[in-house]
Design a protein around this motif. Structure first.
Motif, PDB file in Angstrom:
ATOM      1  N   HIS A   1       0.793  -1.216  -0.037  1.00  0.00           N
ATOM      2  CA  HIS A   1       0.001   0.083  -0.018  1.00  0.00           C
ATOM      3  C   HIS A   1       0.878   1.267  -0.091  1.00  0.00           C
ATOM      4  N   TYR A   2       0.354   2.136  -0.758  1.00  0.00           N
ATOM      5  CA  TYR A   2       1.368   3.566  -0.977  1.00  0.00           C
ATOM      6  C   TYR A   2       1.408   4.096   0.400  1.00  0.00           C
ATOM      7  N   GLN A   3       0.580   3.971   1.468  1.00  0.00           N
ATOM      8  CA  GLN A   3       0.729   4.755   2.823  1.00  0.00           C
ATOM      9  C   GLN A   3       1.859   4.249   3.541  1.00  0.00           C
ATOM     10  N   ASP A   4       2.412   2.985   3.062  1.00  0.00           N
ATOM     11  CA  ASP A   4       3.856   2.435   3.755  1.00  0.00           C
ATOM     12  C   ASP A   4       5.043   3.527   3.134  1.00  0.00           C
ATOM     13  N   MET A   5       4.593   4.372   2.119  1.00  0.00           N
ATOM     14  CA  MET A   5       5.914   4.975   1.503  1.00  0.00           C
ATOM     15  C   MET A   5       5.345   6.457   1.601  1.00  0.00           C
ATOM     16  N   ALA A   6       4.272   6.931   2.456  1.00  0.00           N
ATOM     17  CA  ALA A   6       3.929   8.290   2.320  1.00  0.00           C
ATOM     18  C   ALA A   6       5.144   9.324   3.168  1.00  0.00           C
ATOM     19  N   PHE A   7       6.007   9.517   2.552  1.00  0.00           N
ATOM     20  CA  PHE A   7       7.051  10.599   3.156  1.00  0.00           C
ATOM     21  C   PHE A   7       7.148  11.909   2.323  1.00  0.00           C
ATOM     22  N   MET A   8       6.895  13.025   3.038  1.00  0.00           N
ATOM     23  CA  MET A   8       6.646  14.434   2.480  1.00  0.00           C
ATOM     24  C   MET A   8       7.990  15.328   2.596  1.00  0.00           C
ATOM     25  N   GLY A   9       8.659  15.951   1.692  1.00  0.00           N
ATOM     26  CA  GLY A   9       9.436  16.902   2.182  1.00  0.00           C
ATOM     27  C   GLY A   9      10.569  16.154   1.786  1.00  0.00           C
ATOM     28  N   PHE A  10      11.801  16.835   1.640  1.00  0.00           N
ATOM     29  CA  PHE A  10      13.276  16.595   1.306  1.00  0.00           C
ATOM     30  C   PHE A  10      13.700  16.041   2.572  1.00  0.00           C
ATOM     31  N   ALA A  11      13.537  16.471   3.751  1.00  0.00           N
ATOM     32  CA  ALA A  11      13.942  16.268   5.036  1.00  0.00           C
ATOM     33  C   ALA A  11      13.659  14.818   5.510  1.00  0.00           C
TER      34      ALA A  11
END
Length: 370
Positions: A50-60
């Protein structure tokens, strides 16, 4: 034929699901496996992750989670190699999917990209790499075809799937009753985003302006994946209501909207709802972003129009005071509202009319058979 599709966020899940439905019409024997979300699974894809496992937002945030991301890349590559698809179809999500494209190409697999990475926004030289590892690119922004021409790369403009989704939507006439909303108060839609980081960065400030607008009810577009308990921490006033998975119905009944930058800005414009675009991220992500991003706007509305149509309150400009002032403009200033809606008309004209997923599926099957 066998298709492997990867989408890494909610909007990609929606567009991927529509593509899957159309691929099945064009290719009744299609076998489809991949990474995405509930909508892609419901459309008939065998969901691996599921995409929720990979939901990282922003460079940091991406940097902090690099180990996990590389683990997911390794997992995806192994699954693709084992599945041996006729084509790998990548949906936006550039940081992850460009690495998959390079891998798939090295294995002799066909690579299609549905919804281009935003290479026009930063590090435009990446277009050369795309040309090397992507067999066919399907773009959804009117200006992207001309952008890729500069790199001698012929791509297919297939219209915009958001336009199709909005056109197809039939508003629920019982929306207010169903959600126990006031019939007497106009609705201001609050669209804080679909990722936890976005919601936590945006929602408190968006709702802080409520005391200045007591004649309106503020309705938050929630997503059910987070659950009611998560949103209730923001529900501190009787004029706040939260509805779940009903964004289009909410926009259909709203007189104005506060919108976190992303696909929702274009959706709001296509519903002809006056809006203020808002965005805030961590200081380090913002600093890096400001350094590398080379476009004059962040909202899709302004980018497609090629000029400022909607106000963008970014980072330090995103304050309760500024939001209050801009919300007053889109609620009470008739000249301002007309000017914004004239800009929306220009956006609709530039997008044009096209059954995006249907056209993409038709071309994909044609290219694969040709």
């Amino acid at each position: 034929m066998k298709y492997y599709i990867i989408a890494g966020e909610r909007s990609g899940d929606l567009h991927g699901s529509n593509l899957i439905k159309e691929l099945r019409k064009k290719d009744p024997d299609a076998e489809i496996r991949g990474w995405g979300g509930d909508m892609m699974q419901e459309a008939g894809m065998d969901l691996v992750r599921h995409y929720q496992d990979m939901a990282f937002m922003g460079f940091a945030e991406v940097i902090k989670n690099l180990r996990r991301i590389f683990g997911y890349l390794k997992e995806a590559k192994a699954d693709i190699a084992n599945y041996k698809p006729d084509v790998v179809i990548l949906v936006d999500y550039a940081g992850f999917n460009m690495r998959i494209a390079k891998f798939a190409k090295s294995k002799g697999l066909k690579v299609f990209y549905y919804i281009s990475p935003k290479v026009w926004a930063w590090n435009q030289g990446r277009a050369h790499k795309i040309k090397k590892v992507v067999d066919r690119m399907f773009v959804i922004m009117p200006f992207e075809k001309d952008f890729y021409k500069r790199f001698d790369y012929d791509v297919d403009y297939i219209g915009n799937p958001v336009s199709d989704s909005v056109t197809d939507h039939v508003p629920n006439p019982d929306f207010r009753t169903k959600n126990k909303l006031y019939n007497s108060k106009p609705i201001v839609a609050i669209l804080p985003g679909s990722r936890a980081q976005e919601i936590e960065n945006m929602l408190d400030v968006m709702l802080s302006v409520l005391p200045s607008f007591r004649d309106f009810q503020f309705v938050v577009a929630g997503v059910s994946t987070f659950g009611k308990e998560y949103y209730e921490q923001y529900n501190k006033d009787k004029n706040i209501k939260i509805v779940y998975d009903q964004t289009y119905d909410l926009l259909s009944h709203s007189v104005a909207a506060l919108v976190t930058s992303g696909t929702a800005t274009l959706e709001t414009a296509l519903f002809n709802v006056p809006q203020v675009v808002c965005y805030k991220t961590s200081k380090i992500s913002y600093t890096i972003g400001k350094w590398v991003i080379k476009v004059p706007y962040i909202s899709l509305v302004n980018l497609i129009a090629g000029k400022q149509v909607v106000t963008e309150l970014i980072q330090d400009d995103f304050t309760g005071k500024q939001v209050t002032a801009e919300l007053k403009s889109i609620l009470f200033d008739k000249h301002f509202i007309k000017k914004q809606k004239d800009g929306y008309a220009l956006v609709r004209e530039k997008i044009g009319e096209c059954r995006t997923a249907e056209r993409a599926a038709e071309l994909m099957v044609e290219y694969l058979k040709g």
